[in-house]
Write a protein that holds these residues in place. Structure first.
Motif, PDB file in Angstrom:
ATOM      1  N   PRO A 169       0.814  -1.216   0.000  1.00  0.00           N
ATOM      2  CA  PRO A 169       0.000   0.000   0.000  1.00  0.00           C
ATOM      3  C   PRO A 169       0.848   1.267   0.000  1.00  0.00           C
ATOM      4  N   LYS A 170       0.446   2.235  -0.798  1.00  0.00           N
ATOM      5  CA  LYS A 170       1.172   3.505  -0.873  1.00  0.00           C
ATOM      6  C   LYS A 170       0.841   4.397   0.318  1.00  0.00           C
ATOM      7  N   HIS A 171      -0.429   4.424   0.696  1.00  0.00           N
ATOM      8  CA  HIS A 171      -0.867   5.274   1.801  1.00  0.00           C
ATOM      9  C   HIS A 171      -1.874   4.537   2.682  1.00  0.00           C
ATOM     10  N   PRO A 172      -1.438   3.471   3.360  1.00  0.00           N
ATOM     11  CA  PRO A 172      -2.375   2.719   4.206  1.00  0.00           C
ATOM     12  C   PRO A 172      -2.820   3.562   5.401  1.00  0.00           C
ATOM     13  N   ASP A 173      -3.968   3.236   5.944  1.00  0.00           N
ATOM     14  CA  ASP A 173      -4.454   3.952   7.122  1.00  0.00           C
ATOM     15  C   ASP A 173      -3.670   3.554   8.362  1.00  0.00           C
ATOM     16  N   VAL A 174      -3.143   2.349   8.338  1.00  0.00           N
ATOM     17  CA  VAL A 174      -2.305   1.893   9.451  1.00  0.00           C
ATOM     18  C   VAL A 174      -1.394   0.772   8.956  1.00  0.00           C
TER      19      VAL A 174
END
Length: 200
Positions: A169-174
């Motif tokens: 993931p490039k911009h995971p939430d966590v």
């Protein structure tokens, strides 16, 4: 467009998503676990599901292997079939979220485009991408299903992380570094995130 498609009309229901949420007493949405085979996705999702259930939260867990026993039993593991696998799960997840349920999904889901498509199909804030980050050498040493061994021996073709790519993931939430945290600690970290976001 086929004749069948031309004759499909969306039917509005009298019970809305908001009504379900109010009845359940909490927010609803999709918690999407992604990571390599053996990273701990299913174990963490299962533990979080247990913790939420203990609190009386309406949840449902969709696991990659379990889904392939039924809904997606007709799909193989080519790139096209993997994309269809995730597309179907995305649609099922939306239905659960619409019913006021927090749905947890544990799928390798190796392609960023597929995960982004599911996120985009939901209202903003209703999709949390959880990257279960674990080095492939650690995943391979765990090898709970013996799949890495089969892949290395050439018995399984197109195995994610071996001869098929995994797009982190490039911009995971966590991010959960499951090689450094135990299952319970990972689940408790997510529990705090859900509280902070007002889901529970």
């Amino acid at each position: 467009m086929t004749t069948v498609e031309k004759n499909i009309t969306w039917h509005e229901t009298s019970v809305t998503q908001q009504a379900y949420r109010e009845n359940n007493g909490h927010h609803s949405g999709v918690i999407w676990f992604t990571g390599l085979s053996g990273s701990g996705k299913s174990s963490i999702a299962n533990e979080l599901n247990h913790l939420l259930h203990e609190r009386g939260i309406h949840t449902y867990l969709l696991d990659g292997d379990n889904i392939r026993h039924g809904l997606n039993a007709d799909l193989g593991f080519s790139e096209e079939e993997r994309k269809e696998n995730i597309r179907r799960i995305g649609e099922v997840s939306k239905l659960f979220a619409d019913s006021g349920t927090i749905v947890l999904t544990a799928f390798i889901s190796p392609f960023q485009e597929d995960r982004d498509r599911v996120r985009a199909s939901l209202p903003e804030g209703d999709f949390l991408e959880v990257y279960v980050d674990c080095p492939i050498l650690e995943c391979e040493s765990r090898d709970p299903k013996g799949l890495y061994k089969k892949a290395r021996q050439g018995q399984i073709k197109g195995f994610t992380g071996i001869d098929s790519p995994y797009e982190a993931p490039k911009h995971p939430d966590v991010i959960l570094e499951s090689h450094q945290m135990d299952i319970k600690s990972c689940a408790e970290k997510l529990l705090i995130l859900l509280e902070d976001k007002g889901w529970i």
